[in-house]
Write a protein that holds these residues in place. Structure first.
Motif, mmCIF file in Angstrom:
data_model
loop_
_atom_site.group_PDB
_atom_site.id
_atom_site.type_symbol
_atom_site.label_atom_id
_atom_site.label_comp_id
_atom_site.label_asym_id
_atom_site.label_seq_id
_atom_site.Cartn_x
_atom_site.Cartn_y
_atom_site.Cartn_z
ATOM 1 N N GLN A 113 -18.283 -1.118 -2.978
ATOM 2 C CA GLN A 113 -18.436 -2.108 -4.048
ATOM 3 C C GLN A 113 -17.624 -3.366 -3.764
ATOM 4 O O GLN A 113 -16.425 -3.304 -3.500
ATOM 5 C CB GLN A 113 -18.028 -1.510 -5.395
ATOM 6 C CG GLN A 113 -18.352 -2.438 -6.581
ATOM 7 C CD GLN A 113 -18.295 -1.710 -7.902
ATOM 8 O OE1 GLN A 113 -19.082 -0.799 -8.139
ATOM 9 N NE2 GLN A 113 -17.343 -2.073 -8.741
ATOM 10 N N GLU A 114 -18.302 -4.510 -3.805
ATOM 11 C CA GLU A 114 -17.723 -5.842 -3.579
ATOM 12 C C GLU A 114 -17.195 -6.029 -2.146
ATOM 13 O O GLU A 114 -16.487 -7.006 -1.864
ATOM 14 C CB GLU A 114 -16.593 -6.133 -4.584
ATOM 15 C CG GLU A 114 -16.998 -5.968 -6.040
ATOM 16 C CD GLU A 114 -18.151 -6.882 -6.440
ATOM 17 O OE1 GLU A 114 -18.249 -8.002 -5.918
ATOM 18 O OE2 GLU A 114 -18.984 -6.446 -7.274
ATOM 19 N N GLN A 115 -17.558 -5.121 -1.268
ATOM 20 C CA GLN A 115 -17.138 -5.266 0.125
ATOM 21 C C GLN A 115 -17.947 -6.374 0.801
ATOM 22 O O GLN A 115 -19.138 -6.543 0.550
ATOM 23 C CB GLN A 115 -17.353 -3.958 0.889
ATOM 24 C CG GLN A 115 -16.471 -2.823 0.424
ATOM 25 C CD GLN A 115 -14.994 -3.088 0.702
ATOM 26 O OE1 GLN A 115 -14.643 -3.517 1.797
ATOM 27 N NE2 GLN A 115 -14.170 -2.842 -0.285
ATOM 28 N N LEU A 116 -17.285 -7.130 1.690
ATOM 29 C CA LEU A 116 -17.942 -8.175 2.466
ATOM 30 C C LEU A 116 -18.150 -7.658 3.886
ATOM 31 O O LEU A 116 -17.201 -7.223 4.545
ATOM 32 C CB LEU A 116 -17.105 -9.449 2.487
ATOM 33 C CG LEU A 116 -16.908 -10.149 1.143
ATOM 34 C CD1 LEU A 116 -15.944 -11.326 1.298
ATOM 35 C CD2 LEU A 116 -18.243 -10.637 0.593
ATOM 36 N N ILE A 117 -19.393 -7.709 4.346
ATOM 37 C CA ILE A 117 -19.718 -7.252 5.698
ATOM 38 C C ILE A 117 -20.349 -8.417 6.444
ATOM 39 O O ILE A 117 -21.375 -8.966 6.006
ATOM 40 C CB ILE A 117 -20.681 -6.050 5.677
ATOM 41 C CG1 ILE A 117 -20.034 -4.867 4.952
ATOM 42 C CG2 ILE A 117 -21.075 -5.641 7.081
ATOM 43 C CD1 ILE A 117 -20.485 -4.699 3.545
#
Length: 497
Positions: A225-229
């Protein structure tokens, strides 16, 4: 292995024994110690011929006269052929070469495919059939591999081919296909994908998400959740709404994929190409969803060879791509980058005749990819009928019109029957033009099972026997048509010679 002079096979003596003309496939003539083996054709039937003595002569089953044995080209003898000529046995694409699925519904197309592939580095899946195709044609996967193996022997094709158990959904079918020799499993997890999620409003989505166990929700939220990849030039953020959608849509499918991988792929004694199909969905695969699936496959330690998303636009059977090419290019670029980042190749399903996007695939995907074709090979057989037996073509066309409502239950097509020229308005010399018309192509494409298997009141095939008789008489022309048509696919895909 040593190729022998074809004159050592006495075709006149074979004709006397069989009581009908014999054609020798000269590229097949091969020495195995004290025995020479070759493939022949006599009308519709093919036979292995063994001349001499030794283990292979003894193990082949057939009719013996002195030192010459005529053996049916059946499953048991194919297994003997595999034992002594390993190149006739399907293998996995372990070198990750660019690859093409060449589904042959008739068991007569592989020689033409081999001609088309000459000079390329493409890895072919000559044996590729889904359960639906097997049911429609009345064949088994053994039959499919048998036909491919004999064709490989016939043409002296020694550089390797694969066998794809295509769009398998059930464990029993996966297990059976692997036992029969599949070297690729295309897992169709569509029955575990929840297509209803994408249409839910926020409240309904949240309500469905809350029905998941708290432990499951917490795990996914902590992971993603809300991770930036960052992948290439793109940055993907799995916001809460999108994460809820992806978890609800795909988590059961991912459980199924993991179970199949651990139960069948990891435990195999030989390499298996494992393809994940997520293209059988109502909506295109969002690149964010592809990232989520890729992350989950990595977390679950599931190694896939290829993955087939559903791309923007329509990939209908037997006709070119329908959709905006610029949007497709942008969509493809994201999926290609994601696949490359996570170490697998992209697969494009229903790839037959998608000529407008082939150059885009070649330009956009930097490296190897897989394209599946199947029905277009059947349509080239229908083209042959139109060219060489107008009466048979007319019977096939009329029966296809009768059976179209039944066939349409199994395929998504937008065929307009009212736009197909009436048979009585078309001269015999112009019947081949039906194969240039999208609506007629789809009509003929999806009704193949009925055209091959339907019977009259006495139990005789309405059309199938006549079709196979023509293919036997005109096999060289069929090979030429296939080499030209599949060759066009290969050239536009950048799989140049």
């Amino acid at each position: 292995m040593e190729l022998y002079d074809s004159r050592q096979i006495d075709t006149l003596a074979l004709e006397t024994r069989l009581g009908k003309p014999v054609k020798l496939y000269e590229k097949s003539v091969t020495s195995l110690g004290e025995c020479i083996i070759a493939l022949i054709r006599s009308e519709k039937d093919k036979y292995l011929v063994a001349q001499g003595s030794g283990p292979v002569f003894d193990e082949l089953t057939g009719d013996v006269a002195q030192t010459c044995k005529i053996c049916p080209a059946d499953h048991a003898n194919r297994l003997v052929l595999n034992k002594y000529l390993p190149y006739t046995t399907p293998v996995a694409n372990t070198s990750r070469r660019p690859s093409l699925g060449l589904g042959d519904r008739l068991g007569e197309a592989t020689a033409g495919h081999i001609q088309a592939l000459s000079g390329t580095k493409v890895f072919p899946f000559f044996a590729q059939q889904s359960i639906r195709e097997l049911n429609f044609t009345g064949r088994s996967f053994d039959d499919v591999i048998d036909a491919a193996a004999y064709a490989v022997f016939q043409e002296g094709y020694t550089t390797g081919y694969g066998a794809d158990g295509d769009h398998l959904k059930k464990c029993e079918d996966i297990e059976k296909s692997l036992k029969q020799g599949a070297t690729m499993i295309t897992l169709d997890s569509s029955e575990q994908i929840d297509n209803s999620i994408q249409g839910l409003d926020t409240d309904a989505l949240l309500a469905r998400y809350q029905q998941l166990g708290e432990e499951t929700r917490t795990m996914y939220e902590k992971l993603y959740q809300e991770q930036l990849i960052t992948i290439g030039d793109e940055m993907y953020k799995l916001d809460r709404t999108h994460l809820m959608q992806d978890v609800l849509t795909y988590h059961k499918a991912l459980d199924f994929i993991q179970m199949v991988y651990e139960s069948y792929i990891c435990t195999s004694s030989r390499p298996i190409d494992f393809e994940i199909s997520i293209d059988e969905t109502d909506t295109p695969t969002d690149p964010k969803s592809h990232v989520f699936i890729a992350l989950e496959l990595k977390r679950r330690q599931v190694l896939v060879s290829t993955l087939a998303p559903r791309f923007i636009g329509e990939f209908q059977k037997g006709i070119d791509y329908i959709g905006d090419l610029d949007l497709f290019t942008a969509d493809l670029a994201q999926h290609a980058a994601i696949a490359d980042h996570y170490g697998y190749r992209l697969s494009i399903h229903s790839g037959s005749d998608k000529f407008s996007i082939f150059p885009i695939l070649a330009k956009t995907i930097k490296g190897s990819f897989h394209v599946k074709t199947a029905g277009t090979n059947w349509l080239e057989a229908v083209r042959l009928v139109a060219l060489k037996d107008p009466s048979l073509y007319r019977r096939m066309h009329e029966h296809a019109l009768k059976r179209f409502p039944d066939a349409k239950k199994f395929y998504h097509v937008t065929t307009r029957l009212d736009r197909i020229s009436a048979l009585q308005e078309v001269e015999d010399s112009e019947l081949w033009r039906y194969l240039e018309d999208d609506n007629a192509r789809q009509l003929l494409h999806i009704t193949y099972g009925y055209l091959l298997r339907d019977e009259n009141d006495t139990g005789a095939k309405l059309l199938g026997d006549d079709l196979f008789g023509l293919l036997a008489r005109e096999e060289e022309l069929y090979q030429t048509l296939l080499a030209k048509h599949i060759g066009k696919h290969l050239s536009l895909l950048g799989f140049s010679k």
